[in-house]
Design a protein around this motif. Structure first.
Motif, PDB file in Angstrom:
ATOM      1  N   THR A 138       0.755  -1.229   0.084  1.00  0.00           N
ATOM      2  CA  THR A 138      -0.173  -0.152   0.192  1.00  0.00           C
ATOM      3  C   THR A 138       0.977   1.241  -0.091  1.00  0.00           C
ATOM      4  O   THR A 138       0.296   2.255   0.272  1.00  0.00           O
ATOM      5  CB  THR A 138      -0.896   0.082   1.254  1.00  0.00           C
ATOM      6  N   THR A 139       2.221   1.148  -0.183  1.00  0.00           N
ATOM      7  CA  THR A 139       3.029   2.372  -0.129  1.00  0.00           C
ATOM      8  C   THR A 139       3.920   2.447  -1.361  1.00  0.00           C
ATOM      9  O   THR A 139       4.344   1.349  -1.751  1.00  0.00           O
ATOM     10  CB  THR A 139       3.928   2.013   1.069  1.00  0.00           C
ATOM     11  N   ASP A 140       3.712   3.750  -2.046  1.00  0.00           N
ATOM     12  CA  ASP A 140       4.723   4.042  -3.000  1.00  0.00           C
ATOM     13  C   ASP A 140       5.957   4.316  -2.788  1.00  0.00           C
ATOM     14  O   ASP A 140       6.224   5.169  -1.753  1.00  0.00           O
ATOM     15  CB  ASP A 140       4.094   5.071  -3.975  1.00  0.00           C
ATOM     16  N   PRO A 141       7.010   3.735  -3.239  1.00  0.00           N
ATOM     17  CA  PRO A 141       8.466   3.896  -2.691  1.00  0.00           C
ATOM     18  C   PRO A 141       8.920   5.302  -3.026  1.00  0.00           C
ATOM     19  O   PRO A 141       9.574   5.851  -2.108  1.00  0.00           O
ATOM     20  CB  PRO A 141       9.329   3.013  -3.662  1.00  0.00           C
ATOM     21  N   THR A 142       8.323   5.913  -4.180  1.00  0.00           N
ATOM     22  CA  THR A 142       8.844   7.341  -4.125  1.00  0.00           C
ATOM     23  C   THR A 142       8.266   8.440  -3.278  1.00  0.00           C
ATOM     24  O   THR A 142       9.006   9.154  -2.877  1.00  0.00           O
ATOM     25  CB  THR A 142       8.354   7.800  -5.520  1.00  0.00           C
ATOM     26  N   LYS A 143       6.935   8.032  -2.917  1.00  0.00           N
ATOM     27  CA  LYS A 143       6.223   8.794  -1.727  1.00  0.00           C
ATOM     28  C   LYS A 143       7.007   8.652  -0.293  1.00  0.00           C
ATOM     29  O   LYS A 143       7.033   9.521   0.403  1.00  0.00           O
ATOM     30  CB  LYS A 143       4.856   8.637  -1.488  1.00  0.00           C
ATOM     31  N   PHE A 144       7.464   7.329  -0.121  1.00  0.00           N
ATOM     32  CA  PHE A 144       7.688   7.193   1.032  1.00  0.00           C
ATOM     33  C   PHE A 144       9.318   7.650   1.136  1.00  0.00           C
ATOM     34  O   PHE A 144       9.691   8.231   2.409  1.00  0.00           O
ATOM     35  CB  PHE A 144       8.177   5.664   1.208  1.00  0.00           C
ATOM     36  N   MET A 145       9.882   7.854   0.065  1.00  0.00           N
ATOM     37  CA  MET A 145      11.425   8.539   0.393  1.00  0.00           C
ATOM     38  C   MET A 145      11.217  10.056   0.539  1.00  0.00           C
ATOM     39  O   MET A 145      11.592  10.629   1.369  1.00  0.00           O
ATOM     40  CB  MET A 145      12.100   8.348  -1.011  1.00  0.00           C
ATOM     41  N   LEU A 146      10.096  10.506  -0.237  1.00  0.00           N
ATOM     42  CA  LEU A 146       9.783  11.882   0.160  1.00  0.00           C
ATOM     43  C   LEU A 146       9.195  12.255   1.174  1.00  0.00           C
ATOM     44  O   LEU A 146       9.801  13.194   2.020  1.00  0.00           O
ATOM     45  CB  LEU A 146       8.603  12.295  -1.245  1.00  0.00           C
ATOM     46  N   SER A 147       8.319  11.226   2.063  1.00  0.00           N
ATOM     47  CA  SER A 147       7.943  11.471   3.314  1.00  0.00           C
ATOM     48  C   SER A 147       9.000  11.471   4.295  1.00  0.00           C
ATOM     49  O   SER A 147       9.186  12.135   5.327  1.00  0.00           O
ATOM     50  CB  SER A 147       6.874  10.489   3.507  1.00  0.00           C
ATOM     51  N   LEU A 148      10.049  10.597   4.173  1.00  0.00           N
ATOM     52  CA  LEU A 148      11.061  10.314   5.023  1.00  0.00           C
ATOM     53  C   LEU A 148      11.872  11.834   4.964  1.00  0.00           C
ATOM     54  O   LEU A 148      12.637  12.358   5.987  1.00  0.00           O
ATOM     55  CB  LEU A 148      12.006   9.196   4.598  1.00  0.00           C
ATOM     56  N   MET A 149      12.153  12.438   3.871  1.00  0.00           N
ATOM     57  CA  MET A 149      12.822  13.749   3.668  1.00  0.00           C
ATOM     58  C   MET A 149      11.963  14.804   4.367  1.00  0.00           C
ATOM     59  O   MET A 149      12.524  15.649   5.335  1.00  0.00           O
ATOM     60  CB  MET A 149      12.980  13.972   2.310  1.00  0.00           C
ATOM     61  N   GLN A 150      10.721  14.895   4.231  1.00  0.00           N
ATOM     62  CA  GLN A 150      10.011  15.999   4.631  1.00  0.00           C
ATOM     63  C   GLN A 150       9.515  15.771   6.057  1.00  0.00           C
ATOM     64  O   GLN A 150       9.197  16.583   6.796  1.00  0.00           O
ATOM     65  CB  GLN A 150       8.644  15.989   3.660  1.00  0.00           C
ATOM     66  N   GLN A 151       8.974  14.407   6.500  1.00  0.00           N
ATOM     67  CA  GLN A 151       8.434  14.272   7.735  1.00  0.00           C
ATOM     68  C   GLN A 151       9.517  13.839   8.687  1.00  0.00           C
ATOM     69  O   GLN A 151       9.365  14.105   9.836  1.00  0.00           O
ATOM     70  CB  GLN A 151       7.190  13.394   7.963  1.00  0.00           C
ATOM     71  N   ALA A 152      10.306  12.948   8.366  1.00  0.00           N
ATOM     72  CA  ALA A 152      11.512  12.276   9.229  1.00  0.00           C
ATOM     73  C   ALA A 152      12.662  13.244   9.315  1.00  0.00           C
ATOM     74  O   ALA A 152      13.480  12.879  10.039  1.00  0.00           O
ATOM     75  CB  ALA A 152      11.685  10.904   8.720  1.00  0.00           C
ATOM     76  N   LYS A 153      12.923  14.161   8.450  1.00  0.00           N
ATOM     77  CA  LYS A 153      14.039  15.039   8.008  1.00  0.00           C
ATOM     78  C   LYS A 153      15.415  14.067   8.029  1.00  0.00           C
ATOM     79  O   LYS A 153      16.358  14.467   8.183  1.00  0.00           O
ATOM     80  CB  LYS A 153      14.185  15.742   9.291  1.00  0.00           C
ATOM     81  N   LEU A 154      15.011  13.230   7.059  1.00  0.00           N
ATOM     82  CA  LEU A 154      16.176  12.484   6.649  1.00  0.00           C
ATOM     83  C   LEU A 154      17.049  13.082   5.517  1.00  0.00           C
ATOM     84  O   LEU A 154      16.606  14.032   4.812  1.00  0.00           O
ATOM     85  CB  LEU A 154      15.536  11.120   5.956  1.00  0.00           C
ATOM     86  N   SER A 155      18.215  12.939   5.570  1.00  0.00           N
ATOM     87  CA  SER A 155      19.299  13.584   4.708  1.00  0.00           C
ATOM     88  C   SER A 155      18.832  13.469   3.223  1.00  0.00           C
ATOM     89  O   SER A 155      18.464  12.112   2.586  1.00  0.00           O
ATOM     90  CB  SER A 155      20.700  13.135   4.793  1.00  0.00           C
ATOM     91  N   PRO A 156      18.545  14.486   2.393  1.00  0.00           N
ATOM     92  CA  PRO A 156      18.302  14.140   1.076  1.00  0.00           C
ATOM     93  C   PRO A 156      19.329  13.721   0.169  1.00  0.00           C
ATOM     94  O   PRO A 156      19.041  12.684  -1.009  1.00  0.00           O
ATOM     95  CB  PRO A 156      18.167  15.617   0.421  1.00  0.00           C
ATOM     96  N   LYS A 157      20.590  13.611   0.462  1.00  0.00           N
ATOM     97  CA  LYS A 157      21.620  12.556  -0.189  1.00  0.00           C
ATOM     98  C   LYS A 157      21.472  11.305  -0.068  1.00  0.00           C
ATOM     99  O   LYS A 157      21.507  10.776  -0.988  1.00  0.00           O
ATOM    100  CB  LYS A 157      23.069  13.264   0.258  1.00  0.00           C
ATOM    101  N   LEU A 158      21.026  10.923   1.086  1.00  0.00           N
ATOM    102  CA  LEU A 158      20.672   9.446   1.518  1.00  0.00           C
ATOM    103  C   LEU A 158      19.499   8.951   0.873  1.00  0.00           C
ATOM    104  O   LEU A 158      19.458   7.982   0.068  1.00  0.00           O
ATOM    105  CB  LEU A 158      20.864   9.180   2.908  1.00  0.00           C
ATOM    106  N   THR A 159      18.467   9.755   0.876  1.00  0.00           N
ATOM    107  CA  THR A 159      17.245   9.313   0.294  1.00  0.00           C
ATOM    108  C   THR A 159      17.007   9.281  -1.193  1.00  0.00           C
ATOM    109  O   THR A 159      16.567   8.430  -1.894  1.00  0.00           O
ATOM    110  CB  THR A 159      15.912  10.249   0.907  1.00  0.00           C
ATOM    111  N   TYR A 160      17.696  10.286  -1.836  1.00  0.00           N
ATOM    112  CA  TYR A 160      17.781  10.352  -3.173  1.00  0.00           C
ATOM    113  C   TYR A 160      18.812   9.079  -3.769  1.00  0.00           C
ATOM    114  O   TYR A 160      18.344   8.635  -4.983  1.00  0.00           O
ATOM    115  CB  TYR A 160      18.220  11.779  -3.838  1.00  0.00           C
TER     116      TYR A 160
END
Length: 258
Positions: A120-142
């Motif tokens: 039920t989870t889109d991988p792209t939205k999951f990565m974007l959510s980790l950057m926006q909500q969990a404040k994960l590093s964009p270098k890592l998520t991208y």
């Protein structure tokens, strides 16, 4: 529907209850929570039943096999009570039987939670959510997202290399050992192709002004809404309800309790 729940909130709602459930060593607690997860999956998602069963059935067979081995080789502290049945020279007591069934139900809960999140989870939205909500590093998520996008291309690259070898008359031998030796010929070309693609992506991102800073704007802005918190709270309430009912019935048993 659960597909529209924020991916980060969904990950928390799946991960933490799964960890807390691992401390329950009885049969009733995971059984109640498993029923709740199955109801969510069947009535509040758009997952095709055939697709869900395609993943669930093989994994459930693994859970059943794990429970069977647990019954046969249960620790002596849990191998108590009357003998329920006997298999060859193994005597399955009520204590070992309960431990095995509990392990199977917990495993099924983990499997159901994993499928609920993955399907039920889109991988792209999951990565974007980790950057926006969990404040994960964009270098890592991208980087993770780019690697995930490259996975389907590996099969195409491998087929091209095989066809090139066939055109050049490279001999193909049979047998597992020979196939393993032949597959080594693909490693260097695939590695070289991966390096070239990684360089192209890095140059493209740098040309677009990507610096890896956290303070950046997003084309797709994900937010946390009221329904996301409702889903998160409902998962914890269902788990607490399972613990409460099991305790009231006298079945609750936590790891480490005698």
């Amino acid at each position: 529907m659960i597909q529209s729940v924020n991916p980060t909130i969904k990950a928390i709602a799946v991960l933490i209850p799964g960890i807390l459930l691992s401390f329950a060593f009885d049969m009733i607690t995971p059984l109640i929570f498993l029923i709740y997860i199955l109801v969510l999956t069947l009535f509040f998602t758009h997952i095709p039943l055939k697709k869900w069963l395609l993943f669930f059935v093989p994994l459930s067979l693994f859970a059943i096999g794990l429970a069977w081995m647990t019954m046969l080789y249960t620790d002596e502290s849990y191998n108590t009570g009357p003998v329920v049945f006997q298999f060859l020279w193994f005597e399955i007591t009520s204590g070992s039987f309960q431990v095995g069934i509990s392990l199977a139900l917990r495993s099924l809960c983990f499997i159901s939670l994993s499928l609920l999140f993955a399907l039920t989870t889109d991988p792209t939205k999951f990565m974007l959510s980790l950057m926006q909500q969990a404040k994960l590093s964009p270098k890592l998520t991208y980087g993770i997202l780019a690697g995930y996008r490259f996975l389907p291309t590996f099969k195409t690259e491998l087929n091209l290399i095989r066809q090139a070898h066939q055109i050049r008359g490279v001999q193909r031998t049979k047998g597992l050992r020979q196939k393993w030796q032949n597959n080594k010929q693909y490693i260097i070309p695939l590695l070289a192709s991966s390096i070239r693609k990684a360089e192209r992506v890095a140059i493209a991102m740098e040309s677009k002004g990507f610096t890896g800073e956290r303070n950046r704007t997003f084309y797709h802005q994900l937010t946390v809404s009221k329904k996301d918190w409702i889903f998160l709270i409902s998962m914890f309430v269902a788990l607490c309800f399972a613990f409460f009912i099991s305790d009231q019935l006298g079945f609750l048993r936590l790891i480490g309790q005698d």
